[in-house]
Design a protein around this motif. Sequence first.
Motif, PDB file in Angstrom:
ATOM      1  N   GLY A  61       0.786  -1.224   0.000  1.00 26.22           N
ATOM      2  CA  GLY A  61       0.000   0.000   0.000  1.00 26.22           C
ATOM      3  C   GLY A  61       0.817   1.273   0.000  1.00 26.22           C
ATOM      4  O   GLY A  61       0.302   2.346   0.239  1.00 26.22           O
TER       5      GLY A  61
ATOM      6  N   HIS B  89      -6.838   8.101   3.919  1.00 25.55           N
ATOM      7  CA  HIS B  89      -6.794   8.378   2.489  1.00 25.55           C
ATOM      8  C   HIS B  89      -5.348   8.312   1.984  1.00 25.55           C
ATOM      9  O   HIS B  89      -4.399   8.549   2.734  1.00 25.55           O
ATOM     10  CB  HIS B  89      -7.365   9.767   2.196  1.00 25.55           C
TER      11      HIS B  89
ATOM     12  N   LYS C  58      -4.719   3.810   7.370  1.00 25.69           N
ATOM     13  CA  LYS C  58      -6.169   3.650   7.234  1.00 25.69           C
ATOM     14  C   LYS C  58      -6.774   3.228   8.572  1.00 25.69           C
ATOM     15  O   LYS C  58      -6.248   2.336   9.234  1.00 25.69           O
ATOM     16  CB  LYS C  58      -6.495   2.574   6.181  1.00 25.69           C
TER      17      LYS C  58
ATOM     18  N   THR D 156      -9.944   1.483  10.263  1.00 26.52           N
ATOM     19  CA  THR D 156     -10.923   0.509   9.754  1.00 26.52           C
ATOM     20  C   THR D 156     -12.286   0.592  10.430  1.00 26.52           C
ATOM     21  O   THR D 156     -13.217  -0.104  10.027  1.00 26.52           O
ATOM     22  CB  THR D 156     -10.377  -0.919   9.921  1.00 26.52           C
TER      23      THR D 156
ATOM     24  N   GLY E 288     -18.192  -0.478   1.563  1.00 24.04           N
ATOM     25  CA  GLY E 288     -16.906  -0.512   0.868  1.00 24.04           C
ATOM     26  C   GLY E 288     -16.965  -1.056  -0.538  1.00 24.04           C
ATOM     27  O   GLY E 288     -15.974  -0.980  -1.278  1.00 24.04           O
TER      28      GLY E 288
ATOM     29  N   GLU F 150      -8.398   4.925  -7.207  1.00 21.13           N
ATOM     30  CA  GLU F 150      -8.692   3.682  -6.482  1.00 21.13           C
ATOM     31  C   GLU F 150      -7.458   3.077  -5.835  1.00 21.13           C
ATOM     32  O   GLU F 150      -7.565   2.237  -4.950  1.00 21.13           O
ATOM     33  CB  GLU F 150      -9.293   2.655  -7.446  1.00 21.13           C
TER      34      GLU F 150
ATOM     35  N   TYR G   5      -6.566   1.777  -2.073  1.00 18.56           N
ATOM     36  CA  TYR G   5      -7.329   0.712  -1.418  1.00 18.56           C
ATOM     37  C   TYR G   5      -7.203  -0.635  -2.132  1.00 18.56           C
ATOM     38  O   TYR G   5      -7.806  -1.616  -1.701  1.00 18.56           O
ATOM     39  CB  TYR G   5      -8.811   1.113  -1.345  1.00 18.56           C
ATOM     40  N   ARG G   6      -6.407  -0.687  -3.180  1.00 17.93           N
ATOM     41  CA  ARG G   6      -6.378  -1.898  -4.007  1.00 17.93           C
ATOM     42  C   ARG G   6      -5.739  -3.083  -3.302  1.00 17.93           C
ATOM     43  O   ARG G   6      -5.998  -4.227  -3.660  1.00 17.93           O
ATOM     44  CB  ARG G   6      -5.639  -1.613  -5.318  1.00 17.93           C
TER      45      ARG G   6
ATOM     46  N   SER H   4     -10.898  -0.741   4.834  1.00 20.70           N
ATOM     47  CA  SER H   4      -9.889   0.311   4.730  1.00 20.70           C
ATOM     48  C   SER H   4     -10.501   1.609   4.197  1.00 20.70           C
ATOM     49  O   SER H   4      -9.886   2.671   4.288  1.00 20.70           O
ATOM     50  CB  SER H   4      -8.745  -0.136   3.812  1.00 20.70           C
ATOM     51  N   LYS H   5     -11.711   1.531   3.642  1.00 19.02           N
ATOM     52  CA  LYS H   5     -12.391   2.715   3.114  1.00 19.02           C
ATOM     53  C   LYS H   5     -13.255   3.414   4.168  1.00 19.02           C
ATOM     54  O   LYS H   5     -14.047   4.296   3.836  1.00 19.02           O
ATOM     55  CB  LYS H   5     -13.284   2.323   1.937  1.00 19.02           C
TER      56      LYS H   5
END
Length: 462
Positions: free
Chosen positions: A115, A193, A198, A200, A287, A311, A314-315, A321-322
């Motif tokens: 990430g 972000h 992140k 949760t 999410g 995107e 968050y991949r 995580s969003k």
Amino acid sequence: MSLQYNKCTKSLMSIEDMLLKRWGSLSRFMMSFTIIRLIVALLLLPLYMTRVVLRSVPCIFINTFRFMIVAGCRLLINDTEKYRAQEQLQAQSQFNTRYVFPEDVVLRLHRNGKGSLSDMPFANNIEEISVCGATARYIHIKPENNGVHGEYERKSPIVLLHGNPSWSYIWRNVMPKLVEQGHEVFALDWIGHGRSDKITRQTCISFELHMRTLIELFESTGLEDATLVAHDWGGCIALCTLPHLRANACRGLFLLNAFLPPRPSDMSLHYGLLYAIWFMSTGIMDGYLPESGVMRFMSPHLPQKEIEGYEAPYRDFPLNSKAGVFRFAHIAPGMPEFVLRSLRETWLWKLGEGLCGPIHFSSLNAQTSLSARGDEVRQFWRNGDMKARRSAGSEAPFRVVVVFGEDDPLLKDYKHILTQTINADLMVDWAPSGIWLSNAGHYPVEERPGDIADLIVEFSSS
């Protein structure tokens, strides 16, 4: 064979990109009609309410026995009041840095690990600060010497704040020109972000956390006489945080498609319906709602590669995580003030809240808090108090400019709200009523990055 395969793959990607662009343009066109927005909102409403009820069923089942007796009803009301107090304390503690996130709610990103977004622009210009035990990261680029004989000509540093759903990637086409013009640039990622850690659990994220993050950025870097450029929610955070910054920290605020802490009365039915659609869509899909879908609607012309950039944070992570993205979506005060300020203080409302589980009303608590903060903030900017604070600490006056893409499908009403609320003495004399940008929507930095960069440079030097 390999060459033929690559050509075929590129052709398929090109066709996909074309189809997606057309889908984005078509959906944008359809949603330009108020009646279509109303129909979509009415279709989503029963789905959203069903989701809300299903989430509350376990709590209702557990609390039914307590609800049947008088003493139990008092306990349910006490549960509501206790939970609200805990959330208020958490928000205040985050603002005062007395809060530390539980380790199990933080997804930690590492500079070169999972990430890290090392394949994204400006990956070698990342610095970080610690906020409540989480790490917030920002891009920091210094200009090359541009003075005579290699001496550095000091210009106002520029701080860039993104909105939601977004991250510092949004400024990728603006930053090079700002640096070229001799400005030191900082582009922050809010916690939850971009490259920042992140969180949760949505209930652990408050608006005050983001205010503290901005304060920490200024304190840790020692920024003075900075120009603050803020888009969308970044503008709301900036407007609320500036009264708490050092008097000489910031010399100007460049608001780009931004807003004050919102009120339902600020928005017309047309724009309010789109907010309601966004609110319910995130509540239903959580999410699973892709950032690509949002960006396709907001900026239909963007190529798929650019869309994927939004995107990217968050991949590599699970859906929770969003949480930061969807917390923003649900803390904008969407209820009438009499509900937030009066109705929810009645014993009957508190009883119902306790029965359904106070945690399920966390977003409503945050909305109430932001609504109250909005009253104070509007009064601050209406009175021009920033001018007095700035004058006490610096020779240069504080200035504000409001810039909006005229095709913004969501926040267009707020240009008038901002220019009518902010004291006229604070507005730049060359744009006292703000600026409309033609051929630009909610993301002018995507449609007209060069023009945005030029306006920032002009504003920072005015």
